[in-house]
Design an enzyme around this catalytic site. Structure first.
Site, short mmCIF file in Angstrom:
data_model
loop_
_atom_site.label_atom_id
_atom_site.label_comp_id
_atom_site.label_asym_id
_atom_site.label_seq_id
_atom_site.Cartn_x
_atom_site.Cartn_y
_atom_site.Cartn_z
N LYS A 199 -14.42 14.05 7.14
CA LYS A 199 -14.77 15.39 6.64
C LYS A 199 -15.79 15.31 5.51
O LYS A 199 -16.12 16.30 4.87
CB LYS A 199 -13.52 16.12 6.15
CG LYS A 199 -12.55 16.49 7.30
CD LYS A 199 -11.43 17.34 6.79
CE LYS A 199 -10.24 17.41 7.73
NZ LYS A 199 -10.44 18.25 8.89
N HIS A 221 -1.89 23.00 5.23
CA HIS A 221 -2.13 22.46 6.57
C HIS A 221 -0.83 21.77 7.01
O HIS A 221 -0.08 21.26 6.18
CB HIS A 221 -3.27 21.44 6.46
CG HIS A 221 -3.77 20.90 7.76
ND1 HIS A 221 -3.12 19.92 8.47
CD2 HIS A 221 -4.89 21.20 8.48
CE1 HIS A 221 -3.82 19.63 9.56
NE2 HIS A 221 -4.90 20.39 9.60
N GLN A 246 -10.21 19.29 2.36
CA GLN A 246 -11.29 20.27 2.45
C GLN A 246 -12.15 20.32 1.19
O GLN A 246 -13.14 21.04 1.14
CB GLN A 246 -10.72 21.68 2.71
CG GLN A 246 -10.10 21.83 4.09
CD GLN A 246 -11.11 21.61 5.22
OE1 GLN A 246 -12.32 21.79 5.05
NE2 GLN A 246 -10.61 21.22 6.37
N CYS A 298 -3.86 24.69 12.42
CA CYS A 298 -2.75 23.88 11.88
C CYS A 298 -2.18 24.49 10.60
O CYS A 298 -1.77 23.76 9.68
CB CYS A 298 -3.17 22.43 11.62
SG CYS A 298 -3.67 21.58 13.10
N ASP A 355 -3.79 17.75 -1.65
CA ASP A 355 -4.42 17.52 -0.36
C ASP A 355 -5.89 17.92 -0.52
O ASP A 355 -6.22 19.11 -0.59
CB ASP A 355 -3.72 18.37 0.70
CG ASP A 355 -4.44 18.33 2.05
OD1 ASP A 355 -5.53 17.74 2.13
OD2 ASP A 355 -3.90 18.92 3.01
N1 PLP Z 1 -5.29 18.93 5.13
C1 PLP Z 1 -6.22 19.88 5.32
C2 PLP Z 1 -6.36 20.98 4.31
C3 PLP Z 1 -7.05 19.85 6.44
O1 PLP Z 1 -7.97 20.80 6.63
C4 PLP Z 1 -6.88 18.80 7.38
C5 PLP Z 1 -7.70 18.75 8.60
O2 PLP Z 1 -8.30 19.71 9.00
C6 PLP Z 1 -5.92 17.82 7.12
C7 PLP Z 1 -5.14 17.92 5.99
C8 PLP Z 1 -5.72 16.67 8.05
O3 PLP Z 1 -6.84 15.83 8.03
P1 PLP Z 1 -6.99 14.65 9.08
O4 PLP Z 1 -6.82 15.27 10.44
O5 PLP Z 1 -8.36 14.11 8.84
O6 PLP Z 1 -5.91 13.67 8.78
#
Ligand code: PLP
Length: 413
Positions: free
Chosen positions: A232, A129, A209, A370, A206
């Site tokens: 999430k 992401h 998900q 993203c 990270d």
């Molecule tokens: N990393 C992953 C794999 C994500 O799917 C997302 C958000 O969809 C993020 C990071 C960023 O999360 P946040 O927008 O809650 O900071």
């Protein structure tokens, strides 16, 4: 009672906890398949927020009055709850942030200031992401280091041979997603961590998900950092977690400065506080941290056995149904996958599919999610993504499949 009837009744009961699921959108019952973007919040979390602002609201750590003391205790209990949820060794290894994005930015900025210098390398992957991509790009450019990107295969899995080639003595950290938000791939993070550690390289995961879909045990994984967002995992927006091993966090400089994060400030210099407050400058999202406890309890009451089984059932049913349709191209065929499906219908732009489905009350996500490097790899502008949570139903998937047929008919595919 028949097993299917029992499950259906149980799901209906669970759905009652989520008031938003009772909404109609464009005169259709809401079908919410955008859980990878954010999950809905059960009443227990909403009640915790209302209770906090109605009866407890106060700032933390600096007050001697009763409300301040009470809320400080609850905020620190929330930290302890998260520690036990992910099985960290110490509660001071849990840093409250505003979400995964801030957690990774904090880690990238502070870690690289302390541990990365000119000529070093950071390894990420093509499926990250942007939140786990850009902070490392910036950190590398600031430290004159090089960002190395591990390739993904056509099926949307990490190319582990390439990953191994990248493990050189120059690498200071590997940052990799636990689950891809655009392909649904579950990465073999334990193996990645083991191999990285064998070369003396720390690993940041990270977990945005992953956190709501399977039990995360940071000590068992032995990851050095783990990042996730409250929203999430059925909790509020504006709260997230950076877990980091004490040995790294202690050595890393503060990310932001201001109130709460100091030992002493004089006109000449400032000395910083200990963990975790060193990384929590200013007033944190106190109510959100406290309400996150209700989200964790909700997940724990359901149990990950139930959640994993239920979500597997949903994703397998949806995959089977989609496979019966013509002109559907799926992206992401990993053997080990999360409840996320990305696809395109023939040459129809994903936005057009999303708009028609929305007219039917069906919420899906469209675009690059993203993860533009993933879209570049497949040479597509984006995909349609459906992502499930345990509160979704087989009937909703049936409605979605009818919706796809409708899209094809309207756009003449
Ligand atoms: N990393 C992953 C794999 C994500 O799917 C997302 C958000 O969809 C993020 C990071 C960023 O999360 P946040 O927008 O809650 O900071």
């Amino acid at each position: 009672m028949d097993k299917t009837i029992a499950i259906t009744e149980n799901i209906q009961k669970i759905r009652q906890d989520f008031p938003i699921l009772g909404r109609n959108i464009n005169n259709h019952p809401l079908v919410y398949f955008d859980n990878a973007a954010t999950t809905h919040k059960p009443r227990q979390v909403l009640d915790a927020l209302v209770h906090f602002y109605s009866h407890e609201n106060s700032n933390i750590h600096r007050g001697v009055h009763t409300l301040a003391q009470e809320v400080t205790g609850k905020y620190e209990n929330a930290r302890e709850k998260i520690r036990s949820f992910i099985n960290a060794s110490y509660s001071h290894e849990i840093i409250f942030t505003k979400g995964t994005t801030e957690s990774i930015n904090l880690a990238a900025s502070s870690f690289s200031k302390r541990f990365v210098s000119s000529g070093d390398e950071i390894v990420i992957t093509e499926m990250e992401h942007h939140s786990n991509f850009i902070p490392w790009q910036i950190a590398c450019s600031e430290r004159s280091a090089t960002l190395k990107v591990c390739r993904i295969t056509d099926s949307g899995e990490l190319d582990l041979d390439h990953f191994r080639e990248l493990l050189t003595s120059k690498v200071k950290l590997i940052a990799v997603t636990h689950i891809s938000n655009s392909l649904g791939t579950v990465n073999p993070v334990k193996k990645i961590i083991e191999e990285a550690h064998a070369s003396g390289i720390p690993v940041l995961i990270d977990g945005a998900q992953a956190i709501a879909h399977s039990r995360v045990n940071v000590q068992e994984l032995d990851c050095d950092f783990y990042c996730f967002s409250g929203h999430k995992m059925y909790g509020p927006t504006g709260i997230g977690i950076l877990y980091g091993k004490e040995k790294y966090l202690n050595d890393m400089p503060p990310y932001q400065s201001g109130g709460s994060m100091i030992k002493k400030v004089t006109v000449k210099e400032t000395t910083f506080g200990d963990l975790p407050l060193k990384f929590e400058a200013g007033t944190p999202p106190v109510g959100d941290a406290i309400a996150l406890v209700a989200a964790v309890e909700y997940i724990e009451n359901l149990g990950f056995d139930f959640i994993v089984n239920r979500e597997n059932e949903l994703v397998n049913y949806a995959l089977d149904k989609l496979e019966t349709l013509s002109d559907i191209k799926m992206y992401g065929h990993a053997k080990h996958r999360a409840p996320v499906i990305s696809f395109l219908i023939d040459t129809i732009h994903p936005y057009d599919t999303g708009i028609i489905l929305d007219k039917l009350g069906i919420a899906v996500r469209t675009g690059h999610h993203c993860t533009q490097p993933v879209m570049d790899k497949y040479n597509i502008p984006g995909t349609v993504r459906v992502s499930f949570a345990f509160y979704n139903t087989i009937e909703e998937i049936d409605a979605f499949i009818i919706g796809i047929e409708r899209v094809k008919k309207i756009l003449k595919v």
